[in-house]
Write a protein that holds these residues in place. Structure first.
Motif: not given
Length: 198
Positions: A73-75, A93, A96, A103, A118
């Protein structure tokens, strides 16, 4: 009326025989409870910190639940080559810019409530350094216990039954010194917890 009752009775007998023989899928005759969110809210309201600690003390090391699916969902999943490869943007973030980048995924399990949680996943096995990856430190997951309901496998009056449980949610990744295997037999080792002889 008599014929209708007889047909219904025969159908019920056939379903029972097929179910006992393993020919009918439980999911076809069992449904989710209508008040699952309410059950979860009640469970959250009455749990205490001591029950969390008790669970943590007995928690197994394998955190994987059966039939779990994950969606990115992200990264991204690519491990950077070195610290030089990661962003220096102050608005980026923290996951990162860290020496153990990670991620985010949505982990889905149909027999758990909440069904979607999540979680973080580490991109690298070794911590990032200026010129590459460390040989003495590694990226390790950081977990936090979260309260969930898990389906028990029992179906009562056509409704799945759930029971309270704890799930170790992966919150992130941290850089830590790699664990070293003991080179001596366990029986010859001593710990700081051993009683002191007088």
């Amino acid at each position: 009326m008599g014929i209708s009752f007889l047909m219904s009775f025969k159908l019920a007998i056939c379903c029972a025989i097929l179910f006992l023989a393993g020919k009918v899928d439980l999911a076809a005759i069992c449904s989710e409870p209508a008040n699952l969110a309410e059950q979860y809210a009640q469970y959250m309201a009455k749990e205490t910190e001591s029950s969390v600690k008790e669970y943590l003390d007995s928690y197994p090391t394998n955190n994987t639940l059966p039939d779990e699916e994950e969606q990115l969902i992200y990264g991204d999943k690519t491990c950077p080559a070195s610290l030089q490869s990661i962003t220096t943007d102050p608005n980026s973030k923290v996951f990162e810019r860290t020496t153990c980048p990670f991620f985010l995924v949505a982990s889905h399990l149909s027999t758990r409530y909440p069904k979607i949680i999540t979680e973080a996943r580490c991109k690298c096995q070794a911590c990032l350094e200026e010129k590459g990856h460390s040989t003495i430190t590694g990226c390790e997951p950081v977990y936090r216990p979260v309260r969930v309901l898990l389906r028990t496998g029992s179906c009562v009056n056509g409704v799945y039954q759930y029971s309270s449980a704890m799930y170790m949610k992966q919150e992130g990744c941290t850089c830590a010194k790699k664990r070293e295997a003991l080179s001596v037999p366990v029986s010859n080792t001593s710990s700081n917890d051993d009683p002191i002889t007088m």
